[in-house]
Design a protein around this motif. Structure first.
Motif, PDB file in Angstrom:
ATOM      1  N   MET A   1      36.288  29.677  26.896  1.00  0.00           N
ATOM      2  CA  MET A   1      36.805  28.316  27.048  1.00  0.00           C
ATOM      3  C   MET A   1      37.950  28.324  28.066  1.00  0.00           C
ATOM      4  N   ALA A  19      27.115  25.809  34.362  1.00  0.00           N
ATOM      5  CA  ALA A  19      27.195  26.992  35.225  1.00  0.00           C
ATOM      6  C   ALA A  19      25.895  27.147  36.010  1.00  0.00           C
ATOM      7  N   ASN A  48      25.329  40.228  38.516  1.00  0.00           N
ATOM      8  CA  ASN A  48      25.837  40.215  37.125  1.00  0.00           C
ATOM      9  C   ASN A  48      27.134  41.016  37.025  1.00  0.00           C
ATOM     10  N   ARG A  71      35.622  33.652  40.012  1.00  0.00           N
ATOM     11  CA  ARG A  71      36.132  33.860  38.650  1.00  0.00           C
ATOM     12  C   ARG A  71      36.026  35.334  38.289  1.00  0.00           C
ATOM     13  N   THR A  73      34.993  37.680  35.687  1.00  0.00           N
ATOM     14  CA  THR A  73      34.155  37.562  34.485  1.00  0.00           C
ATOM     15  C   THR A  73      34.642  38.458  33.345  1.00  0.00           C
ATOM     16  N   SER A  74      35.615  39.351  33.636  1.00  0.00           N
ATOM     17  CA  SER A  74      36.094  40.203  32.545  1.00  0.00           C
ATOM     18  C   SER A  74      37.113  39.466  31.676  1.00  0.00           C
TER      19      SER A  74
ATOM     20  N   GLY B 240      25.162  44.468  27.002  1.00  0.00           N
ATOM     21  CA  GLY B 240      25.798  43.553  27.959  1.00  0.00           C
ATOM     22  C   GLY B 240      26.304  44.222  29.223  1.00  0.00           C
ATOM     23  N   HIS B 241      26.564  45.531  29.144  1.00  0.00           N
ATOM     24  CA  HIS B 241      27.090  46.251  30.304  1.00  0.00           C
ATOM     25  C   HIS B 241      26.007  47.004  31.083  1.00  0.00           C
ATOM     26  N   SER B 257      24.744  38.525  31.825  1.00  0.00           N
ATOM     27  CA  SER B 257      25.471  38.839  30.593  1.00  0.00           C
ATOM     28  C   SER B 257      26.318  37.649  30.169  1.00  0.00           C
ATOM     29  N   ASP B 300      26.977  30.843  25.646  1.00  0.00           N
ATOM     30  CA  ASP B 300      27.539  30.031  26.717  1.00  0.00           C
ATOM     31  C   ASP B 300      26.631  30.159  27.924  1.00  0.00           C
ATOM     32  N   ASP B 301      26.694  29.189  28.844  1.00  0.00           N
ATOM     33  CA  ASP B 301      25.747  29.266  29.958  1.00  0.00           C
ATOM     34  C   ASP B 301      26.309  29.981  31.182  1.00  0.00           C
ATOM     35  N   TYR B 302      27.542  30.492  31.084  1.00  0.00           N
ATOM     36  CA  TYR B 302      28.116  31.201  32.230  1.00  0.00           C
ATOM     37  C   TYR B 302      28.206  32.698  31.949  1.00  0.00           C
ATOM     38  N   ILE B 303      28.193  33.477  33.035  1.00  0.00           N
ATOM     39  CA  ILE B 303      28.308  34.932  32.901  1.00  0.00           C
ATOM     40  C   ILE B 303      29.737  35.285  32.502  1.00  0.00           C
ATOM     41  N   SER B 304      29.887  36.110  31.500  1.00  0.00           N
ATOM     42  CA  SER B 304      31.220  36.545  31.111  1.00  0.00           C
ATOM     43  C   SER B 304      31.118  37.832  30.310  1.00  0.00           C
ATOM     44  N   TYR B 305      32.122  38.688  30.480  1.00  0.00           N
ATOM     45  CA  TYR B 305      32.197  39.929  29.697  1.00  0.00           C
ATOM     46  C   TYR B 305      33.394  39.884  28.766  1.00  0.00           C
ATOM     47  N   SER B 306      33.914  38.688  28.512  1.00  0.00           N
ATOM     48  CA  SER B 306      35.208  38.574  27.825  1.00  0.00           C
ATOM     49  C   SER B 306      35.114  38.669  26.307  1.00  0.00           C
ATOM     50  N   LYS B 308      34.477  36.544  24.184  1.00  0.00           N
ATOM     51  CA  LYS B 308      34.856  35.337  23.444  1.00  0.00           C
ATOM     52  C   LYS B 308      34.127  34.162  24.090  1.00  0.00           C
ATOM     53  N   GLY B 309      33.682  33.249  23.255  1.00  0.00           N
ATOM     54  CA  GLY B 309      32.914  32.135  23.785  1.00  0.00           C
ATOM     55  C   GLY B 309      33.683  30.835  23.700  1.00  0.00           C
ATOM     56  N   SER B 310      32.993  29.740  24.013  1.00  0.00           N
ATOM     57  CA  SER B 310      33.639  28.426  24.033  1.00  0.00           C
ATOM     58  C   SER B 310      33.626  27.780  22.655  1.00  0.00           C
ATOM     59  N   HIS B 311      34.671  26.995  22.407  1.00  0.00           N
ATOM     60  CA  HIS B 311      34.760  26.329  21.109  1.00  0.00           C
ATOM     61  C   HIS B 311      33.704  25.247  20.942  1.00  0.00           C
ATOM     62  N   ASP B 312      33.309  24.614  22.043  1.00  0.00           N
ATOM     63  CA  ASP B 312      32.331  23.521  21.906  1.00  0.00           C
ATOM     64  C   ASP B 312      30.974  24.048  21.434  1.00  0.00           C
TER      65      ASP B 312
END
Lengths: 91, 417
Positions: A1, A19, A48, A71, A73-74, B240-241, B257, B300-306, B308-312
Motif C-alpha cells: 500500500m 499496474a 521481474n 519503483r 520492488t524490494s 517468489g525469488h 512476483s 496485488d496486481d503489481y510486482i513486489s518483493y516486500s 506486505k500487500g495492500s489493505h484494500d
C-alpha cells in the motif's frame, strides 16, 4: 500500500491505479518475421526485478491515463514518475 | 530411523521432562562439493532433496536456504490441499501429490496433521454453475472425486454459510472434493527436513546464494555467503525469488512476483469443519486446530518483493467473508501477512530443465503451491536425477511458452489459485 503521484492528478492511493507491468518492452516492428522464440521473449519473459524497476501504471479510477513509474520492488518506494514518451531517468 | 517417533519414545522422554529429545536435523557447514544442490529450503525444496535421496540414491546433496527452513511461503500459506483442477495435465500433477499426502505422515514418521475435511468451491452466478459442473465432470473422468452440490446441500454440509438468495453474491451451488483438506504447513517442512537429514542430506540454513558459476552452457557451482560450493546439478526452488536466481544464471523466466495475503482471527471454538473457497469473490476460509479462522485473500496486481500487500485487498476479502458468514461479524483478526508468489502467465507451474545443462527450475506455483509439495518434490527429483521429466510433469516444461502449449488454468474459469 503506497501513494502514487499521478503526473496528471497528483498524489493518490495506489488502489486507484492499475499496474501495467514492466515498461519499455518494445513491440516488434515486423511481427510476421518473428520466430517462436522471439514471440515467447516478447509476450512472456520478464525481468521481474527485485530492486529498481521501470514499470507502467494506469490511473484506472482517475484520469485513466497511462504513465511510467520507477519503483524499488524490494520496499515499494517510488523513485520517479514520468509521462509516456518521456526519456526514462537513470537509476 | 535413529530417533523414531512413537508412543514408546514419547513415554520414554516423558521421564526426562521432554528435555532430551534428539535434534531433528543437523546444522552442517557446507562441503566443498555436492552431486546436487537444491536452492531453497521450503517444503518443495526439502521434498525434492528427500526424494532424490530416497528414490534416486543421491545422498551427497545439499539444500541451501537463505533464512530458516519453512520460513518463506511454506510458513505463510493457508494450507489448503485439493486436486480438482480442470485440465488433464494439472489433474495428474495435483492428484499425484494428493495421493502422497494420504500416506505422508506414516512415510515420514512425522505427523503432518493431514486432515481430509473436504473443500467446497462456491458458485455465485449461472456461469460459475456451468463452469463448476463442467469441472466436476472433468475431474471424474480423470478419476478425481468430485460432486456438485445444490444450495441446500451446501447449507447442510456447512451450516454457517449464508444461503439467502437476496445477498449480493448468492450461493447457487458448489463443488465438493471430500479427499481434499488441510495439513500443518510447518510440519511438512520439518518432516521432510528430518527425513532428508536422516539419509545424509546437508541442510544448510542462513546461506544465501549470491551467484551461479557456469562454464558456457554448463553449471559449475554456486557462490554463497558461506563460500563457493561446487556441483554439477542445481535445482532452484526459490518461489517468489526464482527470477532473482535466474538472473544470476543469465536466464529469463515468464514470471511475475506479487504479494499474496492471508490472515487469521483470534481462536474460537470449532465452527467450520471444512474448507470453503469462493473464487468469484475471492475469499476462502477454514479453521485451524488451534481454533483460528484461516482466511486467504487475493494478490496485488503489481510486482513486489516486500512481503506486505495492500489493505484494500484484505478489505475486499473480508467484505465477502462477512456477507457469506454473518456469524463472523464480531470476530477480531489476530495477524495478517504477505508472501511473495511467482505467477506464470497460464497460472501453472514450471518443473523443468533449462537451456543451461545442470540447471533445473521448479517455480511458478503462484498462489497454490502448498498442496503440491510432495508431488512437486517427487517429480522434480525425478527430473534432476534422470535429466528428463517424469510423464506427469512433462507438460510443465519451460518450453511451453515458446511452443504455445500452455496449461491454461488461469483461463479455466472458477479455479482458485
Amino acid at each position: 500500500m503506497f501513494v502514487i503521484n499521478c503526473p496528471y492528478c497528483g498524489e493518490r492511493e495506489q488502489s486507484e491505479f492499475k499496474a501495467g507491468g514492466e515498461a519499455h518492452i518494445i513491440r516488434p516492428k515486423q511481427p510476421t518475421e518473428l520466430s517462436d522464440d522471439e514471440w515467447a521473449e516478447y509476450l512472456f519473459m520478464r525481468k521481474n526485478i527485485k530492486g529498481v524497476q521501470f514499470e507502467r501504471w494506469n490511473h484506472a479510477h482517475g484520469c485513466r491515463k497511462w504513465f511510467n513509474v520507477v519503483r524499488d520492488t524490494s520496499n515499494d518506494a517510488i523513485k520517479a514518475v514520468y509521462k509516456m514518451g518521456e526519456k526514462p531517468p537513470t537509476y | 530411523m535413529k530417533n523414531k517417533y512413537s508412543i514408546f519414545s514419547l513415554i520414554k522422554n516423558a521421564f526426562s521432562h521432554h528435555e532430551n529429545w534428539g535434534m531433528a536435523w543437523k546444522d552442517p557447514a557446507p562441503k566443498k562439493e555436492y552431486d546436487a544442490v537444491i536452492i531453497g529450503g521450503g517444503g518443495h525444496g526439502l521434498a525434492t532433496a528427500y526424494y532424490l535421496a530416497k528414490k534416486h540414491d543421491m545422498k551427497n546433496i545439499a539444500v541451501v536456504e537463505k533464512g530458516w527452513i519453512g520460513g518463506g511461503n511454506t510458513g505463510r500459506n493457508t494450507t489448503i490441499i485439493r486436486s480438482n483442477y480442470l485440465w488433464d495435465a494439472s489433474a495428474g500433477l495435483y492428484d499425484h501429490a494428493l495421493k502422497i499426502w494420504e500416506g505422508l505422515s506414516q512415510e515420514l514418521n512425522y505427523n503432518v496433521m493431514f486432515s481430509q475435511r473436504g473443500v467446497i468451491n462456491l458458485a455465485h452466478n449461472l456461469q460459475d454453475v456451468r463452469d463448476l459442473k463442467r469441472r466436476t465432470h472433468a475431474n471424474r473422468l480423470n478419476g478425481i472425486d468430485a460432486v456438485y452440490l445444490n444450495t441446500q446441500e451446501i447449507k447442510k454440509f456447512c451450516p454457517i454459510i449464508n444461503t439467502s438468495q437476496d445477498i449480493r453474491y448468492p450461493v447457487l451451488g458448489g463443488t465438493l472434493q471430500r479427499r481434499a483438506g488441510t495439513a500443518r504447513h510447518d510440519a511438512v517442512a520439518w518432516g521432510y527436513a528430518r527425513g532428508a537429514d536422516e539419509m545424509g542430506v546437508d541442510i544448510i540454513q542462513n546461506c544465501e546464494v549470491k551467484g551461479i558459476k557456469r562454464n558456457e552452457d554448463t553449471v559449475e557451482g554456486i557462490e554463497t555467503t558461506k563460500g563457493f560450493i561446487k556441483t554439477k546439478k542445481i535445482g532452484v526452488v526459490a518461489a517468489g525469488h526464482s527470477s532473482v536466481i535466474a538472473n544470476m544464471a543469465g536466464l529469463r523466466l515468464p514470471l511475475e512476483s506479487k504479494p499474496l495475503q492471508a490472515l487469521v482471527s483470534e481462536p474460537v471454538k470449532p465452527v467450520i469443519d471444512t474448507v470453503v473457497m469462493s473464487n468469484a469473490v475471492h475469499a476462502y476460509v477454514s479453521q485451524s486446530d488451534k481454533g483460528e479462522l484461516v482466511i486467504g485473500a487475493g494478490t496485488d496486481d503489481y510486482i513486489s518483493y516486500s512481503q506486505k500487500g495492500s489493505h484494500d485487498i484484505v478489505e475486499g476479502t473480508l467484505n465477502a467473508i462477512l456477507e457469506l458468514y454473518p456469524i463472523f461479524s464480531r470476530m477480531r483478526m489476530l495477524r495478517q501477512w504477505g508472501g511473495i508468489v511467482d505467477i506464470c502467465p497460464d497460472a501453472s507451474p514450471i518443473i523443468s530443465k533449462t537451456s543451461i545443462k545442470g540447471l533445473y527450475f521448479n517455480c511458478g506455483w503462484g498462489t497454490g503451491g502448498f498442496k503440491a509439495t510432495p508431488g512437486s518434490g517427487d517429480l522434480f527429483a525425478h527430473t534432476i536425477a534422470n535429466d528428463e521429466p517424469h510423464k506427469l510433469n512433462a507438460a510443465f516444461n519451460i518450453n511451453r511458452f515458446v511452443s504455445g502449449d500452455l496449461v491454461d488454468e488461469h483461463g479455466a474459469a472458477a479455479v482458485a489459485h
